[in-house]
Design an enzyme around this catalytic site. Structure first.
Site, PDB file in Angstrom:
ATOM      1  N   LEU A 166       0.835  -1.204   0.000  1.00 56.20           N
ATOM      2  CA  LEU A 166       0.000   0.000   0.000  1.00 56.20           C
ATOM      3  C   LEU A 166       0.866   1.248   0.000  1.00 56.20           C
ATOM      4  O   LEU A 166       1.815   1.352   0.797  1.00 56.20           O
ATOM      5  CB  LEU A 166      -0.903  -0.009   1.241  1.00 56.20           C
ATOM      6  CG  LEU A 166      -1.617   1.304   1.582  1.00 56.20           C
ATOM      7  CD1 LEU A 166      -2.597   1.695   0.478  1.00 56.20           C
ATOM      8  CD2 LEU A 166      -2.340   1.194   2.927  1.00 56.20           C
ATOM      9  N   SER A 167       0.543   2.194  -0.853  1.00 55.12           N
ATOM     10  CA  SER A 167       1.163   3.515  -0.874  1.00 55.12           C
ATOM     11  C   SER A 167       2.674   3.405  -1.041  1.00 55.12           C
ATOM     12  O   SER A 167       3.147   2.943  -2.072  1.00 55.12           O
ATOM     13  CB  SER A 167       0.775   4.271   0.395  1.00 55.12           C
ATOM     14  OG  SER A 167       1.113   5.629   0.290  1.00 55.12           O
TER      15      SER A 167
END
Length: 495
Positions: A165-166
């Site tokens: 994520l991210s």
């Protein structure tokens, strides 16, 4: 990079100089999506999550945690899951839903963890060449974790996958490029193209206004990072919210361009599907008809990981900071990778020939093929995902969307349960589609998944037509002309 915090890297001594640290402290509130301050990453201590030591030289100064279901058999897959900024291994373990599917489908999960000693916001340093290139820094530490897990759990080295994520998504893209010989597939959630940045300033450019490079230039970044002579590439899922203001949605477009070019397929999807949570799935098949790149666009979702709390088959995870209640991304990613099935084409039987679509209705597709000698049964895949088995040389798939094209393959299964080679693909398009009209506020259109919000304005899902301000006072009429495709029809909307 991170969900709401700068991507600042420490010096090689693994600590930021005081001036940069003070700068981050004063600007964190400005950059935070919620107006909050930098969160302190909790240590990984969730029940069932086990710290692992002695996994190598660990040049990236990372910590390794793992989760493995009881009685995990040898030869099971392995998933590596990278948290985002201000998060930790235990945080990702608790919210992402991956342990649910590890239990259901039978695989181990490695949760690497960075810390504020590496990065002030506990981000993986995806923008630092010394941490993201093959054989260096954090990237090498993650590779060493894979080696340790394969040895410890007896995992199938051909079925290792990575997701993040991210900042973890940015590192995932880099790992897929640097180690295509290690990872069979990946999922980049609210992340960035591989090697989009090689400095802090470039990281911000990528996050907020990614370079609009040609697919070939993006693809060259992957090819140059991989070992010379690489010809086999990981299958890649890309997840992006349309209302993400931290990692702008344009990154998903550049990611699509990058990985479709690597695979040598076009940027126009082979087909699109409408999923729950206002999600549109665009599938890019390889030459054999198997999905090579999938793009999941979640209408109205801000920056974070898509989860869907509940006990349903397609639900997972729990909400929290940067864990957003929309759709269970881990479920769809696991199915894209084929973790829901042991039918991996490792048996000796030949591929069925003559796969033909014998008929379709609004919701069904019927298939037939030539029988394979010594086959005990057949497994049928739709879009690379197992949808059924049969003992005859025919199958009818049900519950399909109207007016939609699906890709099917078949493999013969021997008496020991091993699936053989996969057939060539056959495309089936269901019949019919009844257009529908909807008149309501832009706010309600967005909530219903017919439109999405971007920068305070509303746009029709599919067509992208501008609808005006995102509020409850602007009323527009939308006509759905195809699954997941809407056009503005204020002048009249005969169904």
């Amino acid at each position: 990079m991170g969900q709401s915090h700068p991507p600042f890297r420490s010096a090689r001594g693994r600590r930021l100089v005081g001036g940069i640290r003070r700068w981050i402290t004063t600007t964190a509130g400005v950059l935070a999506l919620t107006g909050g301050t930098v969160a302190v990453s909790p240590q990984a201590s969730a029940a069932g999550l086990t710290p692992v030591t002695g996994f190598g030289s660990n040049p990236g100064n990372l910590s390794m945690y793992a989760y493995a279901p009881d009685a995990l058999p040898a030869g099971a897959p392995l998933v590596v899951a990278l948290h985002g900024c201000t998060q930790s291994a235990s945080d990702y373990y608790a919210h992402s839903g991956w342990p649910t599917f590890a239990d259901r489908y039978g695989f181990a999960v490695v949760f690497p963890q960075t810390s504020s000693a590496n990065n002030a916001s506990s981000c993986f340093n995806w923008f630092e060449p010394g941490d993201s290139e093959r054989g260096r820094g954090e990237a090498l530490s993650i590779k060493q974790m894979v080696d340790k897990a394969v040895a410890q759990y007896g995992s199938d080295s051909r079925r290792v996958y990575i997701t993040g994520l991210s900042a973890g998504g940015g590192m995932t893209a880099n790992m897929l490029a640097a180690y295509p010989d290690v990872f069979a597939g990946g999922a980049i959630d609210s992340g960035l193209p591989a090697y989009c940045a090689n400095s802090v300033s470039a990281a911000y450019t990528c996050m907020y206004s990614p370079p609009d490079r040609s697919p070939a230039r993006w693809g060259d970044l992957v090819r140059s990072a991989a070992p010379a002579g690489t010809t086999s590439w990981p299958r890649v899922a890309i997840w992006q919210g349309t209302a993400d203001t931290t990692v702008k949605p344009a990154n998903a477009t550049e990611l699509r361009d990058q990985w479709t070019d690597v695979w040598g397929v076009g940027q126009t999807p082979s087909r699109t599907e409408s999923l729950t949570g206002g999600t549109t799935l665009s599938v890019h098949d390889d030459a054999s008809g198997r999905p090579a790149v999938e793009v999941y666009s979640v209408a109205g979702m801000a920056h974070g990981l898509a989860v869907d709390p509940g006990s349903g088959t397609e639900q997972c995870g729990s909400t929290g900071t940067y864990y957003l209640d929309t759709i269970c991304s881990s479920y769809h990613t696991a199915r894209f990778w084929g973790l829901d099935s042991d039918d991996q084409g490792t048996g000796a039987l030949p591929a069925p020939t003559g796969l033909t679509v014998t008929g379709t209705t609004d919701t069904t597709a019927s298939l037939s093929w030539k029988a394979v000698p010594d086959a005990a049964s057949y497994v049928v895949h739709r879009g690379g995902t197992k949808v059924g088995t049969t003992t005859s040389a025919s199958y009818t798939d049900t519950g399909l969307a109207t007016g939609t094209t699906y890709s099917y393959t078949v493999a013969a299964v021997d008496s020991a349960g091993a699936a053989g080679a996969v057939s060539s693909a056959a495309a089936a398009t269901t019949t019919g589609y009844t257009p529908t009209c909807h008149t309501t506020s832009n706010y309600d259109h967005t909530v219903a998944g017919r439109a999405y919000r971007s920068g305070g304005h509303t746009y029709a899902k599919g067509s992208g037509q501008a609808m005006g301000l995102w509020n409850a006072f602007t009323t527009r009429t939308l006509k759905q002309t195809a699954p997941g495709y809407y056009v503005v029809a204020d002048s009249g909307c005969p169904a």
